[in-house]
Design an enzyme around this catalytic site. Structure first.
Site, PDB file in Angstrom:
ATOM      1  N   LYS B  76       0.863  -1.181   0.000  1.00 21.11           N
ATOM      2  CA  LYS B  76       0.000   0.000   0.000  1.00 21.11           C
ATOM      3  C   LYS B  76       0.903   1.234   0.000  1.00 21.11           C
ATOM      4  O   LYS B  76       1.938   1.240   0.672  1.00 21.11           O
ATOM      5  CB  LYS B  76      -0.882  -0.032   1.257  1.00 21.11           C
ATOM      6  CG  LYS B  76      -1.905   1.099   1.350  1.00 21.11           C
ATOM      7  CD  LYS B  76      -2.777   0.934   2.598  1.00 21.11           C
ATOM      8  CE  LYS B  76      -3.842   2.018   2.693  1.00 21.11           C
ATOM      9  NZ  LYS B  76      -4.681   1.871   3.901  1.00 21.11           N
ATOM     10  N   SER B 151      -9.780   2.068   3.083  1.00 23.39           N
ATOM     11  CA  SER B 151      -8.878   2.783   2.208  1.00 23.39           C
ATOM     12  C   SER B 151      -7.883   1.909   1.435  1.00 23.39           C
ATOM     13  O   SER B 151      -7.325   2.366   0.437  1.00 23.39           O
ATOM     14  CB  SER B 151      -8.084   3.790   3.040  1.00 23.39           C
ATOM     15  OG  SER B 151      -7.203   3.136   3.927  1.00 23.39           O
ATOM     16  N   SER B 175     -10.083  -0.294   7.207  1.00 26.22           N
ATOM     17  CA  SER B 175      -9.443  -0.115   5.899  1.00 26.22           C
ATOM     18  C   SER B 175      -8.743  -1.340   5.302  1.00 26.22           C
ATOM     19  O   SER B 175      -8.344  -1.307   4.144  1.00 26.22           O
ATOM     20  CB  SER B 175      -8.445   1.036   5.956  1.00 26.22           C
ATOM     21  OG  SER B 175      -9.118   2.262   5.904  1.00 26.22           O
TER      22      SER B 175
END
Lengths: 95, 485
Positions: B76, B151, B175
């Site tokens: 990420k 997210s 997330s």
């Protein structure tokens, strides 16, 4: 809690955040909605409850105050917007 | 090749069926061929990946290979990666090339994992749909008109679309678990403190936790082995030994006590999702688990509590982005105040600004007791609910998300409706507990995630409980059909 235009401008100043005038009405609306959500907290009685600062009630770990890193100023300043003689440049603060 | 799990890739690499360079090249080709039409990646690092793959193959040839040597993964874009752009999905960091590696990245490098690139995400991890990314939304591979969740939406979509065999994610209010559910993969948020936060760009420091996003629980166990561990560079890292999370995967779950919180099956839950979750729970019952009805009475206030704690910490954490040392800087400021305000005003998107403003408001003079202190007290009550529940049950089960993947734009105008996407995941962050989402079925062709919450440091149990289900079901094996590939 309903915020006013002036409240949003004031918080934005505290947070050092430029907001376009045209966007202020939508911030007033959105932030008021969020605060209305937040105010649901008031429905619960928390009298006498100890605030929780850490999920595992751990305390801050300390370490000896000794140098552990080497100086990498030049390397770190490669990504800086503006530097001179190893210093970061910002607009003049004192006349 | 791309349908292989981490376990299968590791096996193939070990037996010499293929090399790390071949696997890595296969994935790079796939990413290129997709022309990233799902927008999963912000940065792809082909040269670095091939270089790391060749080094991994060399290590193997020298007889120095570990369990995952040469397996490619994606990170990420919230994890700092040395000499690679680390944007956190923000214009503020569009020009930020990190001078150091996050501890998670160091751990992955030490285990000789290969980095394919950096995945797209909501700006500064603030969002539940990936729509707040400066780089545009990620599309859900099951239906490109729908959001992947957020997210960690880029990581979830990349794993689901077979554009990475596994990825790292972070979870502050859901997330990892929510996008895992919406994309039909497995995503684990460990206990707070289990994985180092060093070099992971901070959103809400008392809630942020990194974890693995994979296709199977077995893969998650392997990747968690690599990611976890004490780190003196993270002041809240927990100094307790890391078990081998794969060791107990095969344990029987006969007699397992599953708590079903009535608050997680309330009116806000979509009926299709409810019926999928119901089937999954019945399946557990057929495997010998015992179902216990429980109550987590303060569930309802979790979202409101979170929207004080998280913005407050965010407004403090994000004050470091001032345009002085790195990141976005505005043009020709007239003085220092104008310099700060415009650099930040131009660098941050609307959702990040909203959270900073809420945070600054609740922390401003005179409001501390009414908001922040109150929220910390509620956090104690929410956490006590779980403590109470875990006296009677081993794990807690329910839906990960109240709905399946929703359409783009549907919740962007009304932030509060977006926040409610995380109604079932937020409480575990506030309590610091571990939680996992695993694929449990579909509603109208869209995946549904089953959430399993465990007691502190019971990641091994969550993985065991998930693996046992995955041995008997094939939801986690389903792949989206995509014309582009």
């Amino acid at each position: 809690m309903t915020l006013k235009k002036q409240d949003v401008e004031n918080i934005a100043h505290l947070a050092r955040l430029a907001i376009n005038q045209a966007d202020i009405p939508s911030y007033v609306q959105n932030l008021s909605d969020i605060l209305a959500l937040v105010e649901q907290m008031g429905a619960i009685d928390t009298e006498g409850v100890t605030p929780m600062a850490h999920p595992l009630d751990a305390v801050q770990r300390l370490r000896p105050d000794i140098v552990s890193e080497s100086n990498q100023r030049d390397y770190f300043q490669q990504i800086a917007p503006q530097t001179e003689a190893g210093l970061y440049l910002v607009p003049k603060v004192i006349e | 090749m791309h349908n292989k799990t981490l376990v299968e890739l590791a096996k193939g690499l070990e037996s010499g069926e293929f090399s790390s360079e071949e696997v890595t090249q296969h994935y790079l080709d796939r990413i290129e061929r997709s022309a990233d039409s799902l927008n999963c990646y912000i940065t792809v690092t082909p040269e670095l990946a091939i270089q790391q793959a060749q080094a991994a193959d060399q290590r193997r040839a020298n007889g120095e290979a570990g369990r995952l040597t040469g397996v490619p993964i994606a990170h990420k874009d919230i994890f700092c990666t040395k000499n690679i752009k680390t944007s956190c999905g923000s214009k503020m960091l569009d020009n930020f090339v990190s001078p150091y590696d996050a501890s998670v990245v160091v751990n992955c490098k030490q285990s000789q994992l290969v980095t394919l690139g950096k995945t797209n995400m909501d700006e500064f991890a603030m969002g539940s749909s990936n729509e707040t990314s400066y780089y545009g939304s990620v599309k859900n591979p099951w239906n490109v008109e729908r959001v992947p969740g957020g997210s960690s939406g880029g990581s979830a979509a990349a794993v689901a679309a077979r554009l990475a065999p596994a990825a790292t994610g972070t979870d502050t209010g859901g997330s990892i678990r929510q996008p895992a559910a919406l994309c039909g993969i497995t995503g684990l948020k460990p206990t707070y403190g289990r994985v180092s936060r060093y070099g992971m760009i901070a959103f809400a420091s008392s809630l942020d936790q990194a974890g693995p996003m994979t296709r199977t629980a077995e893969d998650a166990a392997l990747l968690l082995n690599v990611m976890s561990g004490f780190d003196e560079k993270d002041s809240t890292s927990v100094d307790s030994p890391v078990p081998d999370y794969t060791a107990s995967l095969h344990h029987s779950i006969k007699g397992l006590k599953i708590g079903l919180p009535k608050e997680y099956f309330d009116g806000g839950l979509n009926q299709g999702v409810a019926s999928v979750i119901d089937d999954a729970i019945k399946h557990y019952q057929s495997m010998g688990a015992e179902l216990v009805e429980i109550s987590l009475p303060n569930t309802k206030t979790a979202v409101s509590t979170y929207y004080v704690v998280a913005p407050a910490e965010c407004s403090s954490n994000l004050s470091r982005f001032d345009g002085v040392r790195f990141g976005h800087r505005c043009e020709s400021p007239k003085d220092l105040e104008d310099f700060y305000k415009r650099s930040r005003g131009e660098g941050f998107g609307p959702e990040v600004k909203r959270r900073i403003l809420i945070g600054a408001y609740v922390l401003s003079a005179g409001y501390y007791d009414a908001y922040y202190l109150k929220s910390q007290k509620l956090r104690r009550l929410i956490s006590d609910d779980f403590k109470q529940a875990f006296q009677d049950v081993d794990v807690i089960m329910g839906p990960t998300s109240p709905t399946t993947a929703f359409k783009f734009g549907e919740r962007m105008e009304d932030p509060v409706s977006m926040y409610l996407s995380d109604a079932y995941t937020i409480a575990t962050n506030l309590a610091g507990l571990p939680g996992i989402s695993i694929p449990a079925g579909f509603v109208d062709g869209l995946p549904v995630g089953l959430q399993i919450i465990g007691n502190y440091f019971k990641e091994a149990q969550l993985l065991n409980v998930s693996h046992q289900y995955q041995r008997e079901t094939d939801w986690h094996r389903k792949a989206p059909v995509m014309d582009i590939l």
